[in-house]
Design an enzyme around this catalytic site. Sequence first.
Site, PDB file in Angstrom:
ATOM      1  N   HIS A 236     -11.049  -4.563 -45.966  1.00  0.00           N
ATOM      2  CA  HIS A 236     -11.050  -3.522 -44.942  1.00  0.00           C
ATOM      3  C   HIS A 236     -10.947  -4.213 -43.588  1.00  0.00           C
ATOM      4  CE1 HIS A 236     -12.787  -0.357 -42.346  1.00  0.00           C
ATOM      5  NE2 HIS A 236     -12.544   0.497 -43.320  1.00  0.00           N
ATOM      6  N   ASP A 313     -18.968  -7.605 -48.827  1.00  0.00           N
ATOM      7  CA  ASP A 313     -18.871  -6.243 -48.308  1.00  0.00           C
ATOM      8  C   ASP A 313     -19.042  -5.290 -49.481  1.00  0.00           C
ATOM      9  OD1 ASP A 313     -18.186  -3.769 -47.318  1.00  0.00           O
ATOM     10  OD2 ASP A 313     -16.247  -4.376 -46.513  1.00  0.00           O
ATOM     11  N   GLN A 316     -18.047  -0.141 -50.680  1.00  0.00           N
ATOM     12  CA  GLN A 316     -17.440   0.685 -51.715  1.00  0.00           C
ATOM     13  C   GLN A 316     -18.049   0.450 -53.094  1.00  0.00           C
ATOM     14  OE1 GLN A 316     -15.268   3.092 -51.252  1.00  0.00           O
ATOM     15  NE2 GLN A 316     -14.997   2.723 -49.058  1.00  0.00           N
ATOM     16  N   LYS A 339     -21.595   6.119 -47.445  1.00  0.00           N
ATOM     17  CA  LYS A 339     -20.797   5.939 -48.666  1.00  0.00           C
ATOM     18  C   LYS A 339     -21.642   6.117 -49.921  1.00  0.00           C
ATOM     19  CE  LYS A 339     -17.113   4.861 -46.275  1.00  0.00           C
ATOM     20  NZ  LYS A 339     -16.457   3.560 -46.268  1.00  0.00           N
ATOM     21  N   CYS A 477      -7.532   1.881 -43.370  1.00  0.00           N
ATOM     22  CA  CYS A 477      -8.085   0.727 -42.641  1.00  0.00           C
ATOM     23  C   CYS A 477      -7.997  -0.543 -43.477  1.00  0.00           C
ATOM     24  CB  CYS A 477      -9.522   0.983 -42.210  1.00  0.00           C
ATOM     25  SG  CYS A 477      -9.674   2.293 -40.979  1.00  0.00           S
TER      26      CYS A 477
END
Length: 523
Positions: A236, A313, A316, A339, A477
């Site tokens: 991202h 990260d 997600q 999220k 993104c």
Amino acid sequence: MTTSDPFSSDPNDWNFRNAGVDIPIDPNLIAALAKEFLGSYDRSAGTEELVLSNAPSFPEGLSPEDPNRFVKSGPSFSFLEETRAFVNPSSAIQITDPFSFHPSLVPSVELSSGNFDLSYVRNDFPILQEKVNGRNLVWLDNAATTHKPQSVIDRLSYFYKHENSNIHRGAHTLAARATDAYESAREKVKQFLNSSSSEEIVLVRGATEAINLVAQTWGKKNIGKDDEILISWLEHHANIVPWQILCAEKGAKLKVIPVDETGQIILSEYQRLLTPRTKLVAFTQVSNALGTVTPVEAMTNQAHSIGAKVLVDGAQAVSHMRVDVQAIDCDFYVFSGHKVFAPTGIGVLYGKKEVLDTMPPWQGGGNMIQDVTFEKTVYQAAPFRFEAGTGNIADAVGLGAAIDYLNRIGMDRVAEYEHSLLEYGTTQLLRIPGLKLIGTAKDKAGVLSFVLDGFKTEDVGRYLAQEGIAVRSGHHCAQPILRRFGLESTVRPSLAIYNTCEDIDALINALFDLIGGRTSGPL
């Protein structure tokens, strides 16, 4: 009789409001449950009040007078300590709506290991009852943001009704309650990620702020000229731009790990890119554009073998699978609350304590200091030194409620269900003539990016919106990874625990309608 208060004036008319359906409830059963969980229920003298003689005085399961409610190794909030002396532990609290007082007591389905009651889960999310263009809302834009269960909405409402205050140093009861709620949320995040200590949990605005915090603190201190930072093609923009800025400032080099035609990282190339000059590897656990699940443990181990730190990260990942930061062994892990069924504007930076303790503060101001004079400032230890100013207190509490909700379901159950839904969606989408899936790695989470021959992605998204189906159309993104496949945008349906095969069927039928081929294969 329909009422939001299950204890109406007439015991024979007691009902529980559940998704707009009146369900008669045995008043004797309710009274027994109330006594077991809340204390004594007293309808004498015409009152309708619960006396909480055995229950905690607010939803986090802690009381203002509990001397152990703070992290023991945390800072001393001296004003709050003095407040305790004014609290009477024996006083009972009377309320008229037990469910709004203690949102975790809202009746919820018992989910046995072999029976997943999905219809009840959908009922937990009030926005899913919305109509769009006269049709039932089908929400397949979960990679952008997830919706909030009623328990999270109720928890936010409760906070503002009963606990709202700034935290840590207020010399009054509401400050104690708010502090307890906030620090309880930190503890829940610690358990959710299987961190070894709540001192490793920094509450921030989201994954983007967490990555920038690491870049501007650990990065500025440890990255020098000609050092190398590795990221992957899957990232991202939030895990690209901060490192570009840092490299430009420090004269360091940003290197990119390639992916194969399925969208999976090429581990042999990753190994080749690791050198003694590699100081940091920052990569996603799940691609927001493709759904690829990366081999985080193997990649972290390889990075550590040459002395590099690792940032993962997890924005997600956290809503789709169980996350164990100790098993991954990453140095940093970041995610955004919105999220994972929590409010917007709240997120998490996990950092190993020994790493956080070496990092300078990023922002200066209140809450992150121990002492300030005009000559110098003494900072708090981690995590507080990274939480300058008034934090997003209410939404941190909401994040804790969202974690409670997921824990009731169980992340293993979530992963299993969503995997079956992903397989069904993949099979059905491949029935659409001219549709090409983008991202076909063997290990994927609930993202189904595609392009459709003869149609612009924005036109597909607009048509689906007219049918009440929400998807994301664009670059997500994540422009570099789409360009890796020769694209500028895709249509991206993305899944969550409240989605169903019927949601996917609605998507498939709408796509058949769009291409004019409904008679050739509707569901």
